[in-house]
Design a protein around this motif. Structure first.
Motif, PDB file in Angstrom:
ATOM      1  N   GLN A  24     -65.372 -43.533 -45.913  1.00  0.00           N
ATOM      2  CA  GLN A  24     -64.961 -42.676 -44.807  1.00  0.00           C
ATOM      3  C   GLN A  24     -66.200 -42.238 -44.026  1.00  0.00           C
ATOM      4  O   GLN A  24     -67.201 -41.844 -44.625  1.00  0.00           O
ATOM      5  CB  GLN A  24     -64.246 -41.448 -45.362  1.00  0.00           C
ATOM      6  CG  GLN A  24     -63.898 -40.394 -44.343  1.00  0.00           C
ATOM      7  CD  GLN A  24     -63.502 -39.081 -44.990  1.00  0.00           C
ATOM      8  OE1 GLN A  24     -64.210 -38.573 -45.847  1.00  0.00           O
ATOM      9  NE2 GLN A  24     -62.371 -38.543 -44.588  1.00  0.00           N
ATOM     10  N   GLU A  62     -56.162 -37.154 -46.764  1.00  0.00           N
ATOM     11  CA  GLU A  62     -57.121 -37.976 -46.026  1.00  0.00           C
ATOM     12  C   GLU A  62     -56.599 -39.346 -45.619  1.00  0.00           C
ATOM     13  O   GLU A  62     -56.993 -39.875 -44.583  1.00  0.00           O
ATOM     14  CB  GLU A  62     -58.413 -38.115 -46.833  1.00  0.00           C
ATOM     15  CG  GLU A  62     -59.113 -36.777 -47.006  1.00  0.00           C
ATOM     16  CD  GLU A  62     -60.416 -36.858 -47.774  1.00  0.00           C
ATOM     17  OE1 GLU A  62     -60.821 -37.968 -48.185  1.00  0.00           O
ATOM     18  OE2 GLU A  62     -61.033 -35.792 -47.963  1.00  0.00           O
ATOM     19  N   LEU A  63     -55.713 -39.945 -46.458  1.00  0.00           N
ATOM     20  CA  LEU A  63     -55.241 -41.304 -46.182  1.00  0.00           C
ATOM     21  C   LEU A  63     -53.726 -41.405 -46.010  1.00  0.00           C
ATOM     22  O   LEU A  63     -53.206 -42.495 -45.793  1.00  0.00           O
ATOM     23  CB  LEU A  63     -55.691 -42.254 -47.301  1.00  0.00           C
ATOM     24  CG  LEU A  63     -57.182 -42.516 -47.355  1.00  0.00           C
ATOM     25  CD1 LEU A  63     -57.549 -43.314 -48.603  1.00  0.00           C
ATOM     26  CD2 LEU A  63     -57.642 -43.252 -46.103  1.00  0.00           C
ATOM     27  N   GLY A  64     -53.026 -40.290 -46.180  1.00  0.00           N
ATOM     28  CA  GLY A  64     -51.592 -40.299 -45.972  1.00  0.00           C
ATOM     29  C   GLY A  64     -50.788 -40.969 -47.068  1.00  0.00           C
ATOM     30  O   GLY A  64     -49.618 -41.273 -46.875  1.00  0.00           O
ATOM     31  N   THR A  65     -51.395 -41.216 -48.210  1.00  0.00           N
ATOM     32  CA  THR A  65     -50.679 -41.842 -49.318  1.00  0.00           C
ATOM     33  C   THR A  65     -51.293 -41.406 -50.634  1.00  0.00           C
ATOM     34  O   THR A  65     -52.460 -41.030 -50.690  1.00  0.00           O
ATOM     35  CB  THR A  65     -50.702 -43.383 -49.203  1.00  0.00           C
ATOM     36  OG1 THR A  65     -49.804 -43.942 -50.152  1.00  0.00           O
ATOM     37  CG2 THR A  65     -52.092 -43.949 -49.421  1.00  0.00           C
ATOM     38  N   PRO A 103     -50.317 -49.560 -46.749  1.00  0.00           N
ATOM     39  CA  PRO A 103     -50.856 -49.096 -45.460  1.00  0.00           C
ATOM     40  C   PRO A 103     -51.559 -47.745 -45.616  1.00  0.00           C
ATOM     41  O   PRO A 103     -51.087 -46.863 -46.325  1.00  0.00           O
ATOM     42  CB  PRO A 103     -49.616 -48.972 -44.574  1.00  0.00           C
ATOM     43  CG  PRO A 103     -48.478 -48.789 -45.522  1.00  0.00           C
ATOM     44  CD  PRO A 103     -48.860 -49.504 -46.791  1.00  0.00           C
ATOM     45  N   LEU A 104     -52.695 -47.617 -44.958  1.00  0.00           N
ATOM     46  CA  LEU A 104     -53.469 -46.378 -45.001  1.00  0.00           C
ATOM     47  C   LEU A 104     -53.603 -45.837 -43.585  1.00  0.00           C
ATOM     48  O   LEU A 104     -53.787 -46.607 -42.639  1.00  0.00           O
ATOM     49  CB  LEU A 104     -54.861 -46.635 -45.585  1.00  0.00           C
ATOM     50  CG  LEU A 104     -54.915 -47.226 -46.980  1.00  0.00           C
ATOM     51  CD1 LEU A 104     -56.352 -47.549 -47.358  1.00  0.00           C
ATOM     52  CD2 LEU A 104     -54.283 -46.286 -47.987  1.00  0.00           C
ATOM     53  N   GLN A 105     -53.526 -44.517 -43.454  1.00  0.00           N
ATOM     54  CA  GLN A 105     -53.726 -43.862 -42.166  1.00  0.00           C
ATOM     55  C   GLN A 105     -54.801 -42.812 -42.342  1.00  0.00           C
ATOM     56  O   GLN A 105     -54.689 -41.951 -43.214  1.00  0.00           O
ATOM     57  CB  GLN A 105     -52.438 -43.190 -41.694  1.00  0.00           C
ATOM     58  CG  GLN A 105     -51.321 -44.145 -41.392  1.00  0.00           C
ATOM     59  CD  GLN A 105     -50.069 -43.401 -40.934  1.00  0.00           C
ATOM     60  OE1 GLN A 105     -49.982 -42.187 -41.034  1.00  0.00           O
ATOM     61  NE2 GLN A 105     -49.110 -44.147 -40.431  1.00  0.00           N
ATOM     62  N   LEU A 106     -55.834 -42.878 -41.534  1.00  0.00           N
ATOM     63  CA  LEU A 106     -56.924 -41.920 -41.622  1.00  0.00           C
ATOM     64  C   LEU A 106     -56.503 -40.587 -41.002  1.00  0.00           C
ATOM     65  O   LEU A 106     -56.116 -40.537 -39.837  1.00  0.00           O
ATOM     66  CB  LEU A 106     -58.164 -42.466 -40.910  1.00  0.00           C
ATOM     67  CG  LEU A 106     -59.416 -41.605 -41.018  1.00  0.00           C
ATOM     68  CD1 LEU A 106     -59.919 -41.566 -42.457  1.00  0.00           C
ATOM     69  CD2 LEU A 106     -60.499 -42.131 -40.089  1.00  0.00           C
ATOM     70  N   HIS A 107     -56.558 -39.513 -41.806  1.00  0.00           N
ATOM     71  CA  HIS A 107     -56.205 -38.178 -41.329  1.00  0.00           C
ATOM     72  C   HIS A 107     -57.415 -37.254 -41.255  1.00  0.00           C
ATOM     73  O   HIS A 107     -57.334 -36.186 -40.654  1.00  0.00           O
ATOM     74  CB  HIS A 107     -55.142 -37.539 -42.227  1.00  0.00           C
ATOM     75  CG  HIS A 107     -53.841 -38.258 -42.184  1.00  0.00           C
ATOM     76  ND1 HIS A 107     -52.965 -38.174 -41.123  1.00  0.00           N
ATOM     77  CD2 HIS A 107     -53.255 -39.107 -43.077  1.00  0.00           C
ATOM     78  CE1 HIS A 107     -51.906 -38.923 -41.361  1.00  0.00           C
ATOM     79  NE2 HIS A 107     -52.061 -39.495 -42.535  1.00  0.00           N
TER      80      HIS A 107
END
Length: 173
Positions: A24, A62-65, A103-107
């Motif tokens: 990150q 941080e990654l939504g999962t 799937p990862l989403q950066l938060h």
């Protein structure tokens, strides 16, 4: 004399099937330590939390999962420890992760990216983490392979069976 503050922080090192690690890029804000530097995903253990609970919370934030992490090691964090004032222990986890299946989403942070061993070790990571990453590449990546189904990167259904708690060794049960 004031008692030394005891702090705990957690971090996770996701590894893809090619052996690359996901890092990150911290926000570039003056109120943060190490602004604009690459780092592990993770953060502080909150009051009433265990490190295992904290790493799962941090992953969602941080990654939504949530990911089925495996405890690797703990160490005294030199960047956050001041003898006689503060003692910070960092618990480090890892997970085999196929980005095509999860799937990862950066938060939090500016960016995230996969790095080869050579690329990652050329970085100066935040919180003096580069030696930890070097040790991971020297011995921890082998633990991903020894973790059975986790090394197969088959997605969350199989990986959930591989979750480990601090103190448990990766490998056969």
């Amino acid at each position: 004399m004031v008692a030394e503050i005891q702090r705990q922080v957690v971090a996770v090192i996701p590894v893809n099937p090619q052996g690359e690690v996901l890092l990150q890029l911290r926000d570039d804000r003056p109120d943060l330590l190490y602004p604009g530097c690459w780092t592990f995903f993770g953060g502080a253990v909150e009051a009433g939390e265990t490190p295992n609970e904290a790493i799962h919370r941090e992953l969602v934030e941080e990654l939504g999962t949530d990911l089925p992490v495996i405890f690797w090691m703990s160490y005294v964090c030199p960047a956050r420890t001041v003898p006689g004032e503060a003692h910070t222990t960092k618990s480090v986890y890892f997970v085999g992760l196929d980005p095509a299946r999860v799937p990862l989403q950066l938060h939090e942070g500016q960016a995230m990216a996969w790095f080869t061993r050579e690329q990652a070790l050329a970085l100066e990571l935040a919180f003096m983490q580069t030696p930890v990453l070097a040790r991971f590449f020297a011995e921890g990546v082998d633990q991903v392979a020894k973790a059975g189904a986790c090394a197969k990167f088959t997605g969350l259904r199989r990986l959930r069976r591989c979750s480990r708690k601090p103190g448990q060794r990766a490998g056969r049960r």
